[in-house]
Design a protein around this motif. Structure first.
Motif, mmCIF file in Angstrom:
data_model
loop_
_atom_site.group_PDB
_atom_site.id
_atom_site.type_symbol
_atom_site.label_atom_id
_atom_site.label_comp_id
_atom_site.label_asym_id
_atom_site.label_seq_id
_atom_site.Cartn_x
_atom_site.Cartn_y
_atom_site.Cartn_z
ATOM 1 N N TRP A 23 0.799 -1.230 0.000
ATOM 2 C CA TRP A 23 0.000 0.000 0.000
ATOM 3 C C TRP A 23 0.824 1.269 0.000
ATOM 4 O O TRP A 23 0.433 2.260 -0.594
ATOM 5 N N TRP A 24 1.990 1.265 0.663
ATOM 6 C CA TRP A 24 2.808 2.481 0.646
ATOM 7 C C TRP A 24 3.234 2.834 -0.780
ATOM 8 O O TRP A 24 3.351 4.005 -1.123
ATOM 9 N N SER A 25 3.459 1.825 -1.598
ATOM 10 C CA SER A 25 3.897 2.089 -2.978
ATOM 11 C C SER A 25 2.850 2.881 -3.750
ATOM 12 O O SER A 25 3.174 3.841 -4.452
ATOM 13 N N ILE A 26 1.605 2.482 -3.627
ATOM 14 C CA ILE A 26 0.529 3.191 -4.325
ATOM 15 C C ILE A 26 0.415 4.625 -3.800
ATOM 16 O O ILE A 26 0.235 5.563 -4.574
ATOM 17 N N LEU A 27 0.528 4.802 -2.493
ATOM 18 C CA LEU A 27 0.423 6.156 -1.924
ATOM 19 C C LEU A 27 1.615 7.026 -2.309
ATOM 20 O O LEU A 27 1.463 8.225 -2.555
ATOM 21 N N ILE A 28 2.795 6.446 -2.395
ATOM 22 C CA ILE A 28 3.968 7.193 -2.869
ATOM 23 C C ILE A 28 3.748 7.614 -4.319
ATOM 24 O O ILE A 28 4.012 8.768 -4.691
ATOM 25 N N MET A 29 3.239 6.702 -5.138
ATOM 26 C CA MET A 29 2.977 7.046 -6.538
ATOM 27 C C MET A 29 1.904 8.129 -6.636
ATOM 28 O O MET A 29 2.010 9.052 -7.442
ATOM 29 N N ARG A 30 0.874 8.048 -5.801
ATOM 30 C CA ARG A 30 -0.149 9.104 -5.768
ATOM 31 C C ARG A 30 0.501 10.457 -5.495
ATOM 32 O O ARG A 30 0.239 11.449 -6.187
ATOM 33 N N ASP A 31 1.374 10.489 -4.493
ATOM 34 C CA ASP A 31 2.046 11.745 -4.154
ATOM 35 C C ASP A 31 2.974 12.208 -5.264
ATOM 36 O O ASP A 31 3.091 13.409 -5.527
ATOM 37 N N ALA A 32 3.614 11.279 -5.946
ATOM 38 C CA ALA A 32 4.472 11.650 -7.082
ATOM 39 C C ALA A 32 3.632 12.287 -8.189
ATOM 40 O O ALA A 32 4.057 13.263 -8.813
ATOM 41 N N PHE A 33 2.431 11.776 -8.425
ATOM 42 C CA PHE A 33 1.542 12.385 -9.419
ATOM 43 C C PHE A 33 1.097 13.772 -8.981
ATOM 44 O O PHE A 33 0.820 14.629 -9.813
ATOM 45 N N ASP A 34 1.036 14.001 -7.670
ATOM 46 C CA ASP A 34 0.683 15.321 -7.152
ATOM 47 C C ASP A 34 1.852 16.296 -7.225
ATOM 48 O O ASP A 34 1.693 17.470 -6.924
ATOM 49 N N GLY A 35 3.039 15.793 -7.579
ATOM 50 C CA GLY A 35 4.184 16.673 -7.753
ATOM 51 C C GLY A 35 5.265 16.545 -6.710
ATOM 52 O O GLY A 35 6.289 17.228 -6.777
ATOM 53 N N PHE A 36 5.084 15.681 -5.714
ATOM 54 C CA PHE A 36 6.131 15.489 -4.716
ATOM 55 C C PHE A 36 7.299 14.754 -5.356
ATOM 56 O O PHE A 36 7.110 13.813 -6.123
ATOM 57 N N THR A 37 8.513 15.184 -5.015
ATOM 58 C CA THR A 37 9.707 14.535 -5.548
ATOM 59 C C THR A 37 10.744 14.247 -4.466
ATOM 60 O O THR A 37 11.622 13.421 -4.683
ATOM 61 N N ARG A 38 10.637 14.900 -3.343
ATOM 62 C CA ARG A 38 11.691 14.808 -2.342
ATOM 63 C C ARG A 38 11.284 13.953 -1.153
ATOM 64 O O ARG A 38 10.117 13.906 -0.766
ATOM 65 N N PHE A 39 12.288 13.301 -0.594
ATOM 66 C CA PHE A 39 12.087 12.377 0.524
ATOM 67 C C PHE A 39 11.256 13.016 1.624
ATOM 68 O O PHE A 39 10.278 12.427 2.100
ATOM 69 N N ASP A 40 11.629 14.228 2.051
ATOM 70 C CA ASP A 40 10.927 14.869 3.159
ATOM 71 C C ASP A 40 9.482 15.193 2.809
ATOM 72 O O ASP A 40 8.604 15.172 3.678
ATOM 73 N N GLN A 41 9.193 15.465 1.533
ATOM 74 C CA GLN A 41 7.813 15.711 1.119
ATOM 75 C C GLN A 41 6.970 14.439 1.262
ATOM 76 O O GLN A 41 5.859 14.477 1.795
ATOM 77 N N PHE A 42 7.510 13.313 0.775
ATOM 78 C CA PHE A 42 6.804 12.038 0.904
ATOM 79 C C PHE A 42 6.628 11.683 2.387
ATOM 80 O O PHE A 42 5.544 11.268 2.809
ATOM 81 N N GLU A 43 7.685 11.845 3.157
ATOM 82 C CA GLU A 43 7.657 11.495 4.572
ATOM 83 C C GLU A 43 6.588 12.303 5.313
ATOM 84 O O GLU A 43 5.808 11.754 6.094
ATOM 85 N N ARG A 44 6.545 13.593 5.054
ATOM 86 C CA ARG A 44 5.575 14.469 5.715
ATOM 87 C C ARG A 44 4.143 14.150 5.263
ATOM 88 O O ARG A 44 3.229 14.046 6.068
ATOM 89 N N SER A 45 3.960 13.969 3.962
ATOM 90 C CA SER A 45 2.627 13.692 3.430
ATOM 91 C C SER A 45 2.050 12.388 3.957
ATOM 92 O O SER A 45 0.862 12.306 4.277
#
Length: 168
Positions: A23-45
């Motif tokens: 499940w984390w993979s799908i949520l990371i990909m969702r965030d990447a589609f929203d424009g997140f690119t950096r570790f701290d952005q994914f971690e915070r989101s």
């Protein structure tokens, strides 16, 4: 406990789950589609533990869905950018969004999909490319493809028989 790998299975759904079934993979990909690119952005989101995020990002890079690029030398820092293969996952993410809003929280939506240019709400629908007919309106099923092995063909025939359909 080591999990079973789906990498060598014939079923394209199983092979896909090898890369994005956690499940984390799908949520990371969702965030990447929203424009997140950096570790701290994914971690915070995601409010995900750093060690788990590190593993999932590495897995998505290894699968060819994200590309790891250095954006700073001192200290070394990397960003994670969607690849062409990763961008091709977007319709799957949108289908999950539509299903989640329609069938899991109808009338109580916390997320709405809009056309960024117009602000108009968008409702994703999967359609047959050749006819434009929504897949939900068709009686569709899986049949063996040209490269299917005999065991895979047998599995599909068993599934057809269990559903009372002729094997094709």
């Amino acid at each position: 406990m080591r999990r079973t790998s789906f990498e060598d299975l014939e079923c394209p759904i199983a092979r896909s789950l090898e890369h994005v079934g956690e499940w984390w993979s799908i949520l990371i990909m969702r965030d990447a589609f929203d424009g997140f690119t950096r570790f701290d952005q994914f971690e915070r989101s995601l409010a995900i533990a750093p060690n788990m995020l590190t593993r999932r990002l590495k897995s998505l890079v290894d699968a060819g869905l994200l590309e790891r690029r250095r954006y700073q030398d001192r200290p070394p820092r990397h960003e994670y950018v969607l690849t062409e293969t990763g961008r091709a996952l977007r319709p799957v993410i949108l289908a999950l969004y539509a299903w989640g809003n329609q069938d899991l929280a109808p009338g109580d939506r916390s997320l709405v999909l809009v056309d960024r240019a117009t602000g108009r709400e968008v409702e994703p629908v999967l359609v047959d490319r050749a006819t434009g007919v929504p897949l939900s309106d068709l009686d569709i099923g899986f049949v063996a493809g040209p490269s299917a092995s005999e065991p895979f063909r047998d599995r599909l025939a068993d599934a057809a028989a269990a559903a009372g359909r002729p094997a094709t």
